[in-house]
Design a protein around this motif. Structure first.
Motif, PDB file in Angstrom:
ATOM      1  N   LEU A 107       0.839  -1.191   0.000  1.00 45.42           N
ATOM      2  CA  LEU A 107       0.000   0.000   0.000  1.00 45.42           C
ATOM      3  C   LEU A 107       0.878   1.246   0.000  1.00 45.42           C
ATOM      4  CD1 LEU A 107      -2.824  -0.983   2.527  1.00 45.42           C
ATOM      5  CD2 LEU A 107      -2.828  -1.184   0.044  1.00 45.42           C
ATOM      6  N   ILE A 131      -6.545   1.968   7.719  1.00 41.27           N
ATOM      7  CA  ILE A 131      -6.988   2.135   6.340  1.00 41.27           C
ATOM      8  C   ILE A 131      -5.762   2.456   5.490  1.00 41.27           C
ATOM      9  CG2 ILE A 131      -9.330   2.865   6.922  1.00 41.27           C
ATOM     10  CD1 ILE A 131      -8.490   5.744   6.369  1.00 41.27           C
ATOM     11  N   ARG A 133      -4.291   3.168   1.133  1.00 34.14           N
ATOM     12  CA  ARG A 133      -4.571   3.392  -0.292  1.00 34.14           C
ATOM     13  C   ARG A 133      -3.689   2.481  -1.135  1.00 34.14           C
ATOM     14  NH1 ARG A 133      -3.372   8.703  -0.778  1.00 34.14           N
ATOM     15  NH2 ARG A 133      -1.262   8.200  -1.473  1.00 34.14           N
ATOM     16  N   THR A 134      -4.306   1.813  -2.085  1.00 38.52           N
ATOM     17  CA  THR A 134      -3.553   0.938  -2.976  1.00 38.52           C
ATOM     18  C   THR A 134      -2.844   1.766  -4.044  1.00 38.52           C
ATOM     19  OG1 THR A 134      -5.308   0.618  -4.613  1.00 38.52           O
ATOM     20  CG2 THR A 134      -5.362  -0.796  -2.654  1.00 38.52           C
ATOM     21  N   ASP A 138      -7.469   2.710  -5.005  1.00 38.57           N
ATOM     22  CA  ASP A 138      -8.568   2.213  -4.176  1.00 38.57           C
ATOM     23  C   ASP A 138      -8.158   2.252  -2.704  1.00 38.57           C
ATOM     24  OD1 ASP A 138     -10.148   1.605  -6.434  1.00 38.57           O
ATOM     25  OD2 ASP A 138      -9.151  -0.337  -6.668  1.00 38.57           O
ATOM     26  N   TRP A 139      -9.136   1.996  -1.820  1.00 40.68           N
ATOM     27  CA  TRP A 139      -8.868   2.028  -0.382  1.00 40.68           C
ATOM     28  C   TRP A 139      -9.263   0.709   0.268  1.00 40.68           C
ATOM     29  CZ3 TRP A 139      -6.668   5.997   2.509  1.00 40.68           C
ATOM     30  CH2 TRP A 139      -6.380   7.164   1.794  1.00 40.68           C
ATOM     31  N   THR A 174      -6.038  -4.132  -6.756  1.00 44.65           N
ATOM     32  CA  THR A 174      -6.761  -4.202  -5.484  1.00 44.65           C
ATOM     33  C   THR A 174      -7.360  -5.582  -5.275  1.00 44.65           C
ATOM     34  OG1 THR A 174      -7.310  -1.851  -5.710  1.00 44.65           O
ATOM     35  CG2 THR A 174      -8.570  -3.125  -4.099  1.00 44.65           C
ATOM     36  N   THR A 213     -13.373  -2.678   1.332  1.00 43.41           N
ATOM     37  CA  THR A 213     -12.743  -1.938   0.239  1.00 43.41           C
ATOM     38  C   THR A 213     -13.697  -0.858  -0.247  1.00 43.41           C
ATOM     39  OG1 THR A 213     -13.598  -3.532  -1.372  1.00 43.41           O
ATOM     40  CG2 THR A 213     -11.368  -3.902  -0.535  1.00 43.41           C
ATOM     41  N   THR A 216     -13.108   5.480  -2.168  1.00 46.91           N
ATOM     42  CA  THR A 216     -12.685   6.725  -1.524  1.00 46.91           C
ATOM     43  C   THR A 216     -12.351   6.483  -0.055  1.00 46.91           C
ATOM     44  OG1 THR A 216     -14.903   7.383  -0.794  1.00 46.91           O
ATOM     45  CG2 THR A 216     -14.236   8.033  -3.036  1.00 46.91           C
ATOM     46  N   LYS A 217     -11.591   7.400   0.504  1.00 44.93           N
ATOM     47  CA  LYS A 217     -11.213   7.322   1.916  1.00 44.93           C
ATOM     48  C   LYS A 217     -12.436   7.455   2.816  1.00 44.93           C
ATOM     49  CE  LYS A 217      -8.082   9.530   5.257  1.00 44.93           C
ATOM     50  NZ  LYS A 217      -7.034  10.571   5.435  1.00 44.93           N
ATOM     51  N   VAL A 220     -14.457   4.117   2.703  1.00 41.88           N
ATOM     52  CA  VAL A 220     -13.845   2.981   3.392  1.00 41.88           C
ATOM     53  C   VAL A 220     -13.895   3.200   4.905  1.00 41.88           C
ATOM     54  CG1 VAL A 220     -11.382   3.633   3.623  1.00 41.88           C
ATOM     55  CG2 VAL A 220     -12.018   1.277   3.090  1.00 41.88           C
TER      56      VAL A 220
END
Length: 313
Positions: A107, A131, A133-134, A138-139, A174, A213, A216-217, A220
């Motif tokens: 990540l 949490i 972010r890939t 994606d999250w 992801t 998954t 958005t932040k 998630v």
């Protein structure tokens, strides 16, 4: 405050005076529903993350510290029937270390947070969330399930099953990460705990790791809190759909007046909003419940309850 909010709040102020009691099971001090409004011009877009921020619950924490807390089982060790062997504890410690290393390596960004609710009767610190972010944007969120004491009968608040938001159009990168995360979490399995918290307060709790998954932040964040079982999101139908429940609960003449007041509020919600939703936050003994409808201006208005379960052996 916007005029459309003032109008609805004014009506709710009248409907909730004098105090509109709502006695959840085991909440001996009781609670009262009060009017609540989310003004987008002041607070921005309504979402679960912004609501937690506005309440002062959201605290950013150290990622390494959260993983160590997970490894050392700091949350579930507080339960009186915790009885994992040293071998089992070592296995979980190594599996969580493997999970941490995998996330660090795959990540681009990792963040940890806790929800620090306000109570004079804090039984244990709630575990942290992670949490990240890939590389494809994606999250992913990871957390532990938590214990909650209060159960709300359908005869008190009639509502839909939990509303969950599906993750759509996730990138291939992801999807590949999800497979590996699922593999590690499956190794950890579920820890079944049950027994007596003291004084005859029996409990059953299934502890496990969960992940979600989203694109958005903000989303998630909401989904992982739901997965942990702190947050419940439902479509709200009505309060006290069965008047006999109130009669059995209060066993005096007050139930008729209270039933009429809630019937009036139910009609008001149906008349004012196309849809009404319940957002319930459960922090062991503490319950925060929002019943909110959306106005044409995207503001949210409705009722709010703050109530606490009391252990009284």
């Amino acid at each position: 405050m916007q005029p459309e909010i003032e109008k609805i709040l004014g009506t709710l102020e009248l409907l909730t005076q004098p105090s509109l009691c709502f006695d959840l099971p085991g909440h001996e001090d009781g609670g009262n529903f009060v009017p609540f409004a989310w003004d987008v011009s002041e607070w921005g877009k309504f979402n679960i993350r912004n609501l937690c921020l506005s309440n002062g619950w959201l605290k950013i924490t150290d990622v390494d510290a959260t993983f160590k807390e997970w490894q050392y089982l700091e949350y579930i060790k507080h339960f009186p029937d915790f009885n994992l062997s040293l071998e089992q504890q070592n296995f979980r410690e190594n599996s969580i270390k493997k999970l941490f290393q995998f996330l660090e390596n795959n990540l681009e960004y990792l963040e940890s947070f806790i929800l620090d609710y306000h109570s004079d009767r804090t039984y244990t610190k709630f575990p942290g969330f992670i949490i990240g972010r890939t590389k494809s944007g994606d999250w992913i969120g990871i957390a532990q399930t938590v214990y909650k004491e209060t159960k709300i009968p359908e005869n008190m608040i009639s509502r839909s099953p939990q509303i969950s938001i599906n993750s759509e159009n996730l990138e291939e990168n992801t999807l590949n990460l999800i497979v590996k995360i699922q593999e590690i979490i499956s190794e950890l399995g579920t820890i079944h705990l049950s027994g007596d918290l003291g004084g005859g307060y029996l409990y059953t709790y299934e502890h496990k790791f969960v992940f979600t998954t989203a694109k958005t932040k903000e989303l998630v964040f909401e989904k992982i809190i739901q997965a942990s079982e702190i947050l419940e999101v439902n479509q709200f139908y009505n309060f006290y759909p069965n008047a006999n429940y109130l009669q059995d609960w209060y066993r005096d003449n007050n139930y008729q007046e209270l039933s009429q007041r809630y019937d009036t509020i139910n009609r008001f919600f149906r008349h004012t909003f196309e849809e009404t939703f319940m957002y319930r936050f459960s922090f062991w003994t503490q319950e925060y419940i929002y019943v909110l409808g959306k106005t044409p201006g995207k503001n949210l208005v409705g009722l709010y309850l703050d109530s606490e379960f009391i252990y009284n052996p």
